[in-house]
Design a protein around this motif. Structure first.
Motif, PDB file in Angstrom:
ATOM      1  N   SER A 230       0.990  -0.709   0.006  1.00  0.00           N
ATOM      2  CA  SER A 230      -0.373  -0.083   0.066  1.00  0.00           C
ATOM      3  C   SER A 230       1.160   1.362   0.307  1.00  0.00           C
ATOM      4  O   SER A 230       0.823   2.172  -0.977  1.00  0.00           O
ATOM      5  CB  SER A 230      -0.739  -0.268   1.225  1.00  0.00           C
ATOM      6  OG  SER A 230      -1.527  -0.616   1.261  1.00  0.00           O
ATOM      7  N   TRP A 231       1.890   1.216   0.822  1.00  0.00           N
ATOM      8  CA  TRP A 231       3.104   2.404   1.086  1.00  0.00           C
ATOM      9  C   TRP A 231       3.686   3.036  -0.517  1.00  0.00           C
ATOM     10  O   TRP A 231       3.713   3.799  -0.841  1.00  0.00           O
ATOM     11  CB  TRP A 231       4.309   2.437   1.773  1.00  0.00           C
ATOM     12  CG  TRP A 231       4.963   3.305   1.910  1.00  0.00           C
ATOM     13  CD1 TRP A 231       6.226   2.633   1.405  1.00  0.00           C
ATOM     14  CD2 TRP A 231       5.080   3.638   2.585  1.00  0.00           C
ATOM     15  NE1 TRP A 231       7.237   3.886   1.954  1.00  0.00           N
ATOM     16  CE2 TRP A 231       6.571   4.992   1.821  1.00  0.00           C
ATOM     17  CE3 TRP A 231       3.922   5.849   2.462  1.00  0.00           C
ATOM     18  CZ2 TRP A 231       6.513   6.300   2.237  1.00  0.00           C
ATOM     19  CZ3 TRP A 231       4.296   6.573   2.745  1.00  0.00           C
ATOM     20  CH2 TRP A 231       5.577   6.877   2.360  1.00  0.00           C
ATOM     21  N   THR A 232       3.776   0.929  -0.874  1.00  0.00           N
ATOM     22  CA  THR A 232       4.571   1.974  -2.667  1.00  0.00           C
ATOM     23  C   THR A 232       3.535   2.452  -3.665  1.00  0.00           C
ATOM     24  O   THR A 232       3.942   2.918  -4.705  1.00  0.00           O
ATOM     25  CB  THR A 232       5.114   0.626  -2.845  1.00  0.00           C
ATOM     26  OG1 THR A 232       6.282  -0.100  -1.949  1.00  0.00           O
ATOM     27  CG2 THR A 232       5.700   0.612  -4.255  1.00  0.00           C
ATOM     28  N   ILE A 233       2.313   1.583  -3.800  1.00  0.00           N
ATOM     29  CA  ILE A 233       1.774   2.417  -4.531  1.00  0.00           C
ATOM     30  C   ILE A 233       1.097   3.929  -4.117  1.00  0.00           C
ATOM     31  O   ILE A 233       1.517   4.552  -5.279  1.00  0.00           O
ATOM     32  CB  ILE A 233      -0.088   1.441  -4.889  1.00  0.00           C
ATOM     33  CG1 ILE A 233       0.590  -0.458  -4.948  1.00  0.00           C
ATOM     34  CG2 ILE A 233      -1.235   2.046  -5.461  1.00  0.00           C
ATOM     35  CD1 ILE A 233      -1.070  -0.876  -4.745  1.00  0.00           C
ATOM     36  N   LEU A 234       0.752   3.948  -3.007  1.00  0.00           N
ATOM     37  CA  LEU A 234       1.012   5.637  -2.524  1.00  0.00           C
ATOM     38  C   LEU A 234       2.363   6.435  -3.164  1.00  0.00           C
ATOM     39  O   LEU A 234       2.004   7.324  -4.136  1.00  0.00           O
ATOM     40  CB  LEU A 234       0.461   5.520  -0.769  1.00  0.00           C
ATOM     41  CG  LEU A 234       0.628   7.304  -0.863  1.00  0.00           C
ATOM     42  CD1 LEU A 234      -0.458   7.927  -1.356  1.00  0.00           C
ATOM     43  CD2 LEU A 234       0.667   6.921   1.112  1.00  0.00           C
ATOM     44  N   LEU A 235       3.064   5.761  -3.222  1.00  0.00           N
ATOM     45  CA  LEU A 235       4.411   6.857  -2.841  1.00  0.00           C
ATOM     46  C   LEU A 235       4.628   7.212  -4.514  1.00  0.00           C
ATOM     47  O   LEU A 235       5.032   7.445  -4.919  1.00  0.00           O
ATOM     48  CB  LEU A 235       5.956   6.265  -2.228  1.00  0.00           C
ATOM     49  CG  LEU A 235       7.188   6.684  -2.701  1.00  0.00           C
ATOM     50  CD1 LEU A 235       6.805   7.814  -1.544  1.00  0.00           C
ATOM     51  CD2 LEU A 235       8.037   5.920  -2.046  1.00  0.00           C
ATOM     52  N   SER A 236       3.946   6.111  -5.275  1.00  0.00           N
ATOM     53  CA  SER A 236       4.633   6.049  -7.225  1.00  0.00           C
ATOM     54  C   SER A 236       3.849   6.891  -7.193  1.00  0.00           C
ATOM     55  O   SER A 236       4.579   7.412  -8.308  1.00  0.00           O
ATOM     56  CB  SER A 236       3.391   4.782  -7.160  1.00  0.00           C
ATOM     57  OG  SER A 236       2.233   4.776  -7.059  1.00  0.00           O
ATOM     58  N   PHE A 237       2.878   7.352  -7.056  1.00  0.00           N
ATOM     59  CA  PHE A 237       1.969   8.940  -7.636  1.00  0.00           C
ATOM     60  C   PHE A 237       2.916   9.964  -7.517  1.00  0.00           C
ATOM     61  O   PHE A 237       2.970  10.849  -7.717  1.00  0.00           O
ATOM     62  CB  PHE A 237       0.865   8.803  -7.004  1.00  0.00           C
ATOM     63  CG  PHE A 237       0.107   7.580  -7.642  1.00  0.00           C
ATOM     64  CD1 PHE A 237      -1.009   8.500  -8.881  1.00  0.00           C
ATOM     65  CD2 PHE A 237      -0.407   6.539  -7.316  1.00  0.00           C
ATOM     66  CE1 PHE A 237      -2.014   7.348  -9.424  1.00  0.00           C
ATOM     67  CE2 PHE A 237      -1.379   5.602  -7.826  1.00  0.00           C
ATOM     68  CZ  PHE A 237      -2.385   6.034  -8.732  1.00  0.00           C
ATOM     69  N   VAL A 238       3.987  10.026  -5.566  1.00  0.00           N
ATOM     70  CA  VAL A 238       4.195  11.264  -5.273  1.00  0.00           C
ATOM     71  C   VAL A 238       5.412  11.417  -6.289  1.00  0.00           C
ATOM     72  O   VAL A 238       6.024  12.699  -7.303  1.00  0.00           O
ATOM     73  CB  VAL A 238       4.973  11.021  -3.720  1.00  0.00           C
ATOM     74  CG1 VAL A 238       5.199  12.092  -3.582  1.00  0.00           C
ATOM     75  CG2 VAL A 238       3.378  10.698  -2.832  1.00  0.00           C
ATOM     76  N   ALA A 239       5.951   9.748  -6.946  1.00  0.00           N
ATOM     77  CA  ALA A 239       7.520   9.787  -7.766  1.00  0.00           C
ATOM     78  C   ALA A 239       6.899  10.824  -9.106  1.00  0.00           C
ATOM     79  O   ALA A 239       7.338  11.005  -9.361  1.00  0.00           O
ATOM     80  CB  ALA A 239       7.677   8.835  -8.032  1.00  0.00           C
ATOM     81  N   LEU A 240       5.731  10.627  -9.695  1.00  0.00           N
ATOM     82  CA  LEU A 240       5.649  11.073 -10.601  1.00  0.00           C
ATOM     83  C   LEU A 240       4.966  12.761 -10.612  1.00  0.00           C
ATOM     84  O   LEU A 240       5.292  12.911 -12.318  1.00  0.00           O
ATOM     85  CB  LEU A 240       3.815  10.312 -11.161  1.00  0.00           C
ATOM     86  CG  LEU A 240       2.958  10.687 -12.184  1.00  0.00           C
ATOM     87  CD1 LEU A 240       3.828  10.540 -13.468  1.00  0.00           C
ATOM     88  CD2 LEU A 240       1.927  10.060 -12.920  1.00  0.00           C
ATOM     89  N   ILE A 241       4.484  13.135  -9.841  1.00  0.00           N
ATOM     90  CA  ILE A 241       4.505  14.445  -9.280  1.00  0.00           C
ATOM     91  C   ILE A 241       6.220  14.934  -9.669  1.00  0.00           C
ATOM     92  O   ILE A 241       5.986  16.009 -10.104  1.00  0.00           O
ATOM     93  CB  ILE A 241       3.964  14.159  -8.640  1.00  0.00           C
ATOM     94  CG1 ILE A 241       2.369  14.376  -8.516  1.00  0.00           C
ATOM     95  CG2 ILE A 241       3.799  16.058  -8.441  1.00  0.00           C
ATOM     96  CD1 ILE A 241       0.909  14.378  -7.630  1.00  0.00           C
ATOM     97  N   PHE A 242       7.089  14.906  -8.943  1.00  0.00           N
ATOM     98  CA  PHE A 242       7.836  15.149  -8.824  1.00  0.00           C
ATOM     99  C   PHE A 242       9.704  14.013  -9.208  1.00  0.00           C
ATOM    100  O   PHE A 242      10.532  15.102  -9.117  1.00  0.00           O
ATOM    101  CB  PHE A 242       8.543  15.419  -6.734  1.00  0.00           C
ATOM    102  CG  PHE A 242       7.186  15.989  -6.166  1.00  0.00           C
ATOM    103  CD1 PHE A 242       7.564  17.292  -6.313  1.00  0.00           C
ATOM    104  CD2 PHE A 242       6.217  15.441  -5.328  1.00  0.00           C
ATOM    105  CE1 PHE A 242       6.256  18.382  -5.568  1.00  0.00           C
ATOM    106  CE2 PHE A 242       5.078  16.568  -5.054  1.00  0.00           C
ATOM    107  CZ  PHE A 242       4.965  17.539  -5.140  1.00  0.00           C
TER     108      PHE A 242
END
Length: 517
Positions: A230-242
């Motif tokens: 769950s944490w990895t999925i959430l972080l993937s969207f942060v990586a997409l932005i930044f």
């Protein structure tokens, strides 16, 4: 910490004379495109360079740290899950626990070449997001496996998707920072291997212990996969932005992106930008001796790392520690010592340039001595002596990090970087796969022969580092002699080297390029 780190920029004298590209093995005459000269000749103040560098450090480095630490936690979670009932729940026998790690790296190896090709041809940012999201889903699915076949299949998929993050971060580091900054910045995001591991180990222990106390029928190790996925999925969207290369991120203005490109031109390895695939650079990579130093040294480094990452928790348990003591008195002290040594090496490289190889050679010695001595101790007792000797392995993690910094510093040409990166991570897979298989079931619980083999691999690394450095020194002297024969001053040679680098000329072809030591 990141805000305190500043690289020094040296301006080459502007010169609009005819551009001549001198190759080591051939003479090629080209005209530099206007965009190349625009980047090489651009003038900005030190304050502008410093302001952009601070912004990059403030935004990029923490996110890279989080992403890289998450990848490491996902990859090595089976070591902790094994102590919370995974082995009995899915009925693992013999070498099956080792194969969960070996299968991961075999898939990692298979995915590495196409992954690097995709990042060369398309957006690093988008490829990284897709892969992070997919491996997060896979980690989540591991919570529901029932047997070895299902688990090894998912671990293989996990390796296939995780193979992009390290080469992506190397490309990002090379596109944002100058050579003098590569070591410290790479060390900062690779400290996540140990730093985030401390956080993850405590969280995983808390999850596992809570599940045990409440008598969860789901299995405490399964909740660990739920959390990590769950944490990895959430972080993937942060990586997409930044997270991405300078041309891909939105938090830099057009002027700031040009400032970054101007700084990076000093590397003579080329700045950010998507180039067509060059088959001559592929040939160049396989002709270059440094490619083979990368390959064999990384294998030697991967064997002890892969083995101890997968079986480190079980080794501490064999000393006489409980599950909780293994995390608090074993894994966390090892991680803290690793972080301290990595940061010490990073600051040393900032203060004493051209000393990376000396640091790598020195770092292999305590690990070699510690693991070899550990194998010679009596079978029983001496718990804290074993603990201390095993912790000496912390210094041996620095060379694996510093090897990576040699890629953005010493390999020029976008296609050649991609090919060399793929070769490096193929070596990572081979080394880690062999390392996990080195810990044989029949050697449990102390795994003494495996630890001795790991110690010998540290000695092999030290020897290879000595030979590798001698190769670079020889190349630099030969190139300096040829430049002098051409009648060029050092300033003229440096300026021409910048133009060659921005024109996507490889280090092997660019006689003005000097290898960083």
């Amino acid at each position: 910490m990141a805000a305190l780190l500043h690289g020094e920029e040296k301006e080459a004298p502007p010169d609009d004379s005819v551009v001549v590209t001198e190759a080591v093995e051939m003479n090629v005459v080209t005209s530099a495109p206007g965009t190349v000269l625009d980047t090489v000749n651009a003038k900005y103040t030190e304050d502008e360079y410093r302001r952009v560098l601070k912004k990059i450090d403030r935004i990029l480095l923490p996110l890279m740290w989080l992403c890289y630490g998450t990848q490491q936690a996902d990859k090595t979670a089976v070591s902790t899950q094994a102590t919370f009932g995974m082995i009995s729940d899915i009925r693992l026998v013999g070498q099956q626990l080792s194969w969960l790690t070996t299968a991961f790296y075999i898939a990692y190896l298979v995915g590495e070449p196409p992954g690097n090709y995709l990042m060369q041809r398309f957006s690093v940012n988008k490829i990284l997001f897709i892969c992070m999201f997919c491996w997060g889903v896979v980690v989540l699915c591991i919570a529901f496996v029932q047997d070895f076949a299902q688990t090894v299949a998912l671990r293989s998929l996990q390796g296939l998707f995780e193979c992009t993050i390290s080469p992506a971060f190397l490309l990002i580091t090379a596109s944002f920072y100058i050579s003098q900054e590569h070591t410290m910045r790479s060390i900062i995001w690779t400290t996540a291997n140990s730093g985030f591991d401390i956080i993850a180990q405590l969280v995983m222990y808390g999850i596992g212990n809570a599940a045990k106390r409440h008598g969860s029928a789901f299995g405490s190790w399964r909740w660990i996969s739920i959390f990590l996925g769950s944490w990895t999925i959430l972080l993937s969207f942060v990586a997409l932005i930044f997270v991405g290369t300078p041309n891909e991120v939105r938090w830099l203005s057009k002027k700031e992106k040009h400032i970054v490109a101007t700084r990076v031109a000093n590397n003579q390895t080329g700045s950010d930008g998507h180039h067509s695939w060059c088959w001559d650079q592929v040939q160049d990579a396989f002709k270059d001796p440094q490619t083979y130093f990368f390959f064999f040294t990384v294998i030697a480094a991967g064997i002890p790392f892969g083995g101890t990452a997968a079986f480190g928790n079980l080794v501490f348990v064999s000393f006489g520690f409980t599950n909780l003591e293994t995390i608090v008195k074993g894994i966390i002290p090892l991680d803290l010592l690793t972080i301290a040594w990595l940061l010490l090496g990073g600051f040393w490289s900032l203060k004493k340039p051209q000393t990376r190889f000396y640091l790598m050679i020195a770092s292999t010695i305590p690990s070699f001595i510690g693991l070899l001595t550990l194998g010679l101790l009596p079978k029983e007792g001496l718990l804290w002596t074993r603990w201390g000797l095993y912790l000496m392995m912390a210094t041996g993690r620095l060379p694996a990090t510093l090897i990576w910094t040699l890629l953005p510093s010493n390999v020029a040409g976008r296609t050649k970087k991609s090919v060399t990166s793929a070769i490096i991570f193929i070596a990572v897979c081979i080394g880690n796969a062999i390392g996990s298989q080195t810990f044989r079931a029949e050697w449990a619980p102390r795994y003494v022969p495996a630890l001795v083999i790991c110690g010998i691999m540290y000695a092999a690394q030290g020897i290879l580092f000595v030979l590798w450095r001698l190769h670079y020194v020889s190349q630099n002297r030969r190139r300096a002699k040829k430049v002098a024969e051409l009648g060029m001053t050092p300033e003229e040679s440096e300026y021409q080297g910048k133009i060659n680098g921005e024109s996507d000329i490889t280090d092997w072809q660019n006689i003005h390029f000097r290898y960083n030591l």
